[in-house]
Scaffold this motif. Sequence first.
Motif, short mmCIF file in Angstrom:
data_model
loop_
_atom_site.label_atom_id
_atom_site.label_comp_id
_atom_site.label_asym_id
_atom_site.label_seq_id
_atom_site.Cartn_x
_atom_site.Cartn_y
_atom_site.Cartn_z
N ARG A 1 0.83 -1.20 0.00
CA ARG A 1 0.00 0.00 0.00
C ARG A 1 0.87 1.26 0.00
O ARG A 1 0.56 2.24 -0.68
CB ARG A 1 -0.91 -0.02 1.23
N TRP B 1 2.09 2.42 -3.51
CA TRP B 1 1.21 3.19 -4.40
C TRP B 1 0.61 4.42 -3.74
O TRP B 1 -0.17 5.15 -4.34
CB TRP B 1 0.14 2.31 -5.04
N MET C 1 -4.94 3.18 -8.65
CA MET C 1 -5.26 2.67 -7.31
C MET C 1 -5.67 3.81 -6.39
O MET C 1 -6.65 3.69 -5.63
CB MET C 1 -4.07 1.91 -6.74
N GLY D 1 -5.37 -5.17 -6.61
CA GLY D 1 -5.53 -4.68 -7.96
C GLY D 1 -4.43 -5.23 -8.85
O GLY D 1 -3.32 -5.50 -8.39
N TYR E 1 -1.09 -4.94 -6.90
CA TYR E 1 -1.17 -3.84 -5.92
C TYR E 1 -2.02 -4.27 -4.73
O TYR E 1 -3.18 -4.67 -4.92
CB TYR E 1 -1.77 -2.61 -6.59
N GLY F 1 -4.55 -4.00 -1.97
CA GLY F 1 -5.66 -3.16 -1.56
C GLY F 1 -5.91 -3.39 -0.08
O GLY F 1 -5.10 -3.03 0.77
#
Length: 209
Positions: free
Chosen positions: A27, A30, A69, A90, A98, A100
């Motif tokens: 997390r 991003w 994102m 994601g 990615y 989430g």
Amino acid sequence: MCCYTQHMQQPEPSSLGVEGGARLLSRADWGARMPKSVEHFEGPAPYVIIHHSYMPAACFSTPDCMKSMRDMQDFHQLERGWNDIGYSFGIGGDGMIYTGRGFNVIGAHAPKYNDKSVGIVLIGDWRTELPPKQMLDAARNLIAFGVFKGYIDPAYKLLGHKQVRETECPGGRLFQEISTWPHFNNGIRFNATTEQPPQGQALPVVPKV
């Protein structure tokens, strides 16, 4: 297995076995905002549910996918009032994964399944086009990683979002693709005349994408 944290240590690319050197990005990578609340469920998850984002559109560079994102989290948190981005993970057109909400965290992506599933969104509109190979590889390898680590039940059922609510998601072409994957379950179908979202369900009726 309980409980997966949202800030899982990032594994090396080989840990996921994703072709092309894809990685599981945290997390922090991003630029995620902190969740308002985090609720866990006991794993392993018996369901994996595949989505497309529709909007944001497909992204093919890591900076663009990171922005996608953030845009989804902004929409879910700031406009919908949810605790966090709705999805567990994601997948970008860069082939990266990615984080989430993560494994074993109650999501906001599929009514009646949020507390027993991993929700994976492939960023883009996949109604008529097939996601590129690197996205499909990343999604399959994320599932395999989850099974290997004990976050996903080895006998999991794979579903498309439209099987559990009235929607076109994950798009016709992507749904056709995942119907060929191991563990796809065609026996679950959403019936709009008999199934209603639970009282107080966090997911409102939105455009059927």
